[in-house]
Scaffold this motif. Sequence first.
Motif, mmCIF file in Angstrom:
data_model
loop_
_atom_site.group_PDB
_atom_site.id
_atom_site.type_symbol
_atom_site.label_atom_id
_atom_site.label_comp_id
_atom_site.label_asym_id
_atom_site.label_seq_id
_atom_site.Cartn_x
_atom_site.Cartn_y
_atom_site.Cartn_z
ATOM 1 N N GLU A 49 13.105 0.302 26.018
ATOM 2 C CA GLU A 49 11.916 -0.278 25.871
ATOM 3 C C GLU A 49 12.138 -1.873 25.882
ATOM 4 O O GLU A 49 13.240 -2.271 25.381
ATOM 5 N N ASN A 50 11.082 -2.422 26.214
ATOM 6 C CA ASN A 50 10.708 -4.049 25.934
ATOM 7 C C ASN A 50 10.233 -4.152 24.566
ATOM 8 O O ASN A 50 10.038 -3.326 23.777
ATOM 9 N N ASP A 51 10.074 -5.662 24.394
ATOM 10 C CA ASP A 51 9.419 -5.887 22.916
ATOM 11 C C ASP A 51 8.188 -4.997 22.734
ATOM 12 O O ASP A 51 7.300 -4.999 23.534
ATOM 13 N N GLU A 52 8.106 -4.517 21.547
ATOM 14 C CA GLU A 52 6.953 -3.482 21.109
ATOM 15 C C GLU A 52 6.304 -4.315 19.763
ATOM 16 O O GLU A 52 7.095 -4.533 19.019
ATOM 17 N N ILE A 53 5.005 -4.409 19.694
ATOM 18 C CA ILE A 53 4.281 -5.136 18.721
ATOM 19 C C ILE A 53 3.523 -4.151 17.938
ATOM 20 O O ILE A 53 2.525 -3.250 18.630
ATOM 21 N N PHE A 54 3.927 -3.868 16.858
ATOM 22 C CA PHE A 54 2.956 -3.082 15.941
ATOM 23 C C PHE A 54 2.278 -3.682 14.827
ATOM 24 O O PHE A 54 2.890 -4.757 14.344
ATOM 25 N N ASN A 55 1.108 -3.379 14.312
ATOM 26 C CA ASN A 55 0.353 -4.080 13.345
ATOM 27 C C ASN A 55 0.269 -3.040 12.176
ATOM 28 O O ASN A 55 -0.479 -2.009 12.492
ATOM 29 N N VAL A 56 0.824 -3.338 10.813
ATOM 30 C CA VAL A 56 0.617 -2.202 9.887
ATOM 31 C C VAL A 56 -0.693 -3.046 9.138
ATOM 32 O O VAL A 56 -0.791 -4.065 8.569
ATOM 33 N N HIS A 57 -1.868 -2.012 9.034
ATOM 34 C CA HIS A 57 -3.064 -2.446 8.445
ATOM 35 C C HIS A 57 -3.092 -1.762 6.970
ATOM 36 O O HIS A 57 -2.885 -0.582 6.783
ATOM 37 N N LEU A 58 -3.639 -2.676 6.038
ATOM 38 C CA LEU A 58 -4.050 -1.907 4.869
ATOM 39 C C LEU A 58 -5.527 -1.355 4.922
ATOM 40 O O LEU A 58 -6.469 -2.128 5.092
ATOM 41 N N ARG A 59 -5.849 -0.068 5.232
ATOM 42 C CA ARG A 59 -7.202 0.467 5.608
ATOM 43 C C ARG A 59 -7.979 0.618 4.492
ATOM 44 O O ARG A 59 -9.296 0.275 4.623
ATOM 45 N N SER A 60 -7.673 1.175 3.301
ATOM 46 C CA SER A 60 -8.582 1.593 2.050
ATOM 47 C C SER A 60 -7.950 1.664 0.940
ATOM 48 O O SER A 60 -6.597 1.721 0.952
ATOM 49 N N VAL A 61 -8.746 1.443 -0.218
ATOM 50 C CA VAL A 61 -7.954 1.403 -1.563
ATOM 51 C C VAL A 61 -8.754 2.321 -2.530
ATOM 52 O O VAL A 61 -10.167 2.312 -2.400
ATOM 53 N N GLU A 62 -8.192 3.099 -3.323
ATOM 54 C CA GLU A 62 -8.852 3.897 -4.410
ATOM 55 C C GLU A 62 -8.273 3.236 -5.812
ATOM 56 O O GLU A 62 -7.251 2.861 -5.963
ATOM 57 N N GLY A 63 -9.216 3.392 -6.725
ATOM 58 C CA GLY A 63 -8.912 3.246 -8.067
ATOM 59 C C GLY A 63 -9.685 1.960 -8.547
ATOM 60 O O GLY A 63 -9.301 1.277 -9.463
ATOM 61 N N GLY A 64 -10.752 1.586 -7.782
ATOM 62 C CA GLY A 64 -11.364 0.215 -8.051
ATOM 63 C C GLY A 64 -11.080 -0.947 -7.825
ATOM 64 O O GLY A 64 -11.692 -2.146 -7.898
ATOM 65 N N ALA A 65 -9.998 -0.942 -7.109
ATOM 66 C CA ALA A 65 -9.305 -2.231 -6.436
ATOM 67 C C ALA A 65 -10.164 -2.640 -4.962
ATOM 68 O O ALA A 65 -10.913 -1.744 -4.649
ATOM 69 N N GLU A 66 -9.740 -3.763 -4.625
ATOM 70 C CA GLU A 66 -10.208 -4.250 -3.352
ATOM 71 C C GLU A 66 -9.095 -4.672 -2.404
ATOM 72 O O GLU A 66 -8.054 -4.947 -2.910
#
Length: 875
Positions: free
Chosen positions: A219-236
């Motif tokens: 493999e050559n350089d691989e780029i991945f993105n870690v996303h925070l998608r949703s939240v439960e418990g009243g936070a944002e």
Amino acid sequence: MPSASLLVNLLLGLFISFTSGETEVKFTGQTEFVVLETSTTVIRLVVERTGEPANITAIVSIYGENTGDFFDTYAATYIPDTETNRTVYISVCDDDLPEADEMFIFYLTLQKPSAGIKLGSPRSVTVTVLSNDNAFGIISFNMSALITVNEPRGRNEFVPLTLIREKGTYGTVTVTFEVEGGPNPAEEDLSPAKGNITFPPGRAVLFYNLTVLDDQIPENDEIFNVHLRSVEGGAEINTTRNTVQITIKKNDSPVRFSQSAYMVPEEVDVLTIQVVRGKDYSGKLIGSDEYEVSVCYIIITGNSTAHAQLNLDFLDLQPNVTIVFPSQVHESDLKFKIFDDAIPEIAETFQIMLLKDTLQGDAVLISPSIVHVTIKPNDKPYGVLSINSVLFAQVVIIDEDQTSRFEGITVARNGGTHGNVSVTWIITRNNSDPSPVTADITPASGVLHFAQGQMLASLPLNIISDDFPEEAEPYLLRILADTIQGGAEVNEPAELLFYIQDSDDIYGLMEFYPLENQRIESNPTGRFLSLSFARQRGTVGVIRLVYIVLYVPAGTVDLERAKDGILNVSGRGILIFPEGKCQDILNLPIRNDAFLQNGAHFLIQMERVELVNIIPPIPSISPRLGEIRNISLRITPDIANGEIGFTSNLPVILHEPEDSSATMVSIALHRDGTDGQATVFWSLKPSGLNPKAVTYDDLNPFNGSVLFLSGQSDTTINITVKADDIPEMNETVTLTLDRVSVENEILKSGFTSCELIIVENDDPGGVFEFSSSSRGPYTIKEGESVELQIVRSKGTLVKQFLRYTVEPRDSNEFYGNTGILEFKPGEREIVITLLTRMDGVPEVKEFLLKRPCPFSPSGMTSPNGPWFCPAQHGR
């Protein structure tokens, strides 16, 4: 008959019962409140007196210390003996502190307790202020947004993610994450690729590990993105820091042989076998090449006569069996000496294998990891000549227009290659054409020479290029066995049939010609596309032109937006040109009921052109398409059907006239495509929050029509707005285009309605002031109270908030010296009580000013200026 003493006792008992009746004070109505923390939250507490009439001053106070959640923690009310209840107002203070749900208790007490007045039940109320100001936190990454890692070798590597919970940390909060990117699916390189991360109560920072997997795939350089998608418990989630980019550096450099098989004669002397690292099968670099990589090999032979023997038939020329690739080096050669003996032999083979277990460095072994070497048969020392068998895998075809010298026809020398040999060759036509071969090819014959050791020789042919359109012609090449020199032999195949392709567009060059004749036409019989095609240059044979006609609405000329059903015929068609025909005009009728939009396009594409019958059956160069294969014809307003709509779909703000009884407002309409007359019918319909409030006394008419004359593109709808003296909120009506009088004119999508808003007028929120009976001045003592009545005149259509203070503001002489009053729709007066505090401090006469101040001023005015503040005098 009862005695006199008994009557006296009865009357005395009745008198005592009457005079000893008690008065009770308590809360009534709602006693449990759940509210939001906003600047306009006002809680109404109703204090009620039952029993004997009496003048009562009551105090409402919070239990516990002042937390700053309310404007004032005390309020007082005075209930005269002529009334039974009064209302106390508690105002919530909007701060910026993260808080979970909070419950407060307000108690009712009497200013001066007495034997005849007691507190009843309920004497307390609860107020719950819901969580606010991000009490449960705002989740985000608290780390660099760009991370670079190496894929581990034979183990797992961890990528630590740092998450932060800012502002509040109440409760348990779970955030969902997902890894995206590639080019491979994320789960092949990172684990887990999605999941949940949980913050326990009170935790502000949390660490979470992702695992980098050792997949052993180049493999050559691989780029991945870690996303925070949703939240439960009243936070944002903080959307500005909800992504982290992980780059896995190129890895697992592939190691392999460049090819899987070699076939060599004994006379090759030295065989070079190439080993490659860090390249894919197409030769592009892949995987890491920064560090040294090594691998060992072994030689595999057999014991039969079909196997070559090490040190007898060949010799390994390497000093050791380890192949080393230094940094940035991608090829390494293995060299083997092939012994040339005089013994007639059949083909002999041996193998070389790369050993996976010996691989060192960031690399993986891929196919081919084994190479097969075959030493050709060698029982004829001077060789056997024949036309190279490779040429019979497919027909040899020469393009006259592109090739001036052709060296693709070769004669092979199999077996031995000792000595110099030669053979004569000749080319003849393979059809009935009487013209000499040299008119197309030179030379037509010659002698082919092989030097010692030479295994392959080509015929150098010159191709005569002319400007005469010609069909494909077949030729026959023969090597003449009776002309051999040097001791070699001639064997089959000794003949080769080859072709010179058709040239100079013998079958035609298809073009849109002339370009100015491609147009959209309209006449009394209808509309149609007129397309002109020309067959340039040659006109031999019958050809078939396949074309496509697409209608693309106004906007980007994109095939994805094309529509069907516009033409009376299929959008894909075939046009036949018989032999000799050089031009044709095609008229495609457009449906009478089709809507042609102004600015739309007809896209015409010549898809392909082909011969109906081809002789000889080899691929032909012509017929072919010219450079311009697509044309676009734009639909102009004089041909387009009308598309009618408002020039804007934004709300139109109207004002009730002040200096006249009515005013006229014009709403603009526009028509794209101006052919013919069209009548547009329209209507008005009340909408918004108070549709029943809109009447003919506000505006008219409520329906009608407008006429577009032929050639006219713009007109207006006229609405009359009327004046009155009635307080009103914003009144909204929707103006809708209902239909058009002709079938081939349409209403423009998205522009068939618009809102007309008559803004609020005549003070719908009211005018506030102290009542005439409450304007003082008052002289009161400590421990006494005063009642103030605030009245609202004019409109009472909306909820209004009014803030009041006692000035100077830093004085603490009264219970309830500041607060917010809530006037509900329809409510015209509120009475509040100011109760002086018993502070025990000697004081001279003090003058205090009671000032009402606007808090939600929409629709409110004062008769004496922007905010009328009548003064009240203290003692």
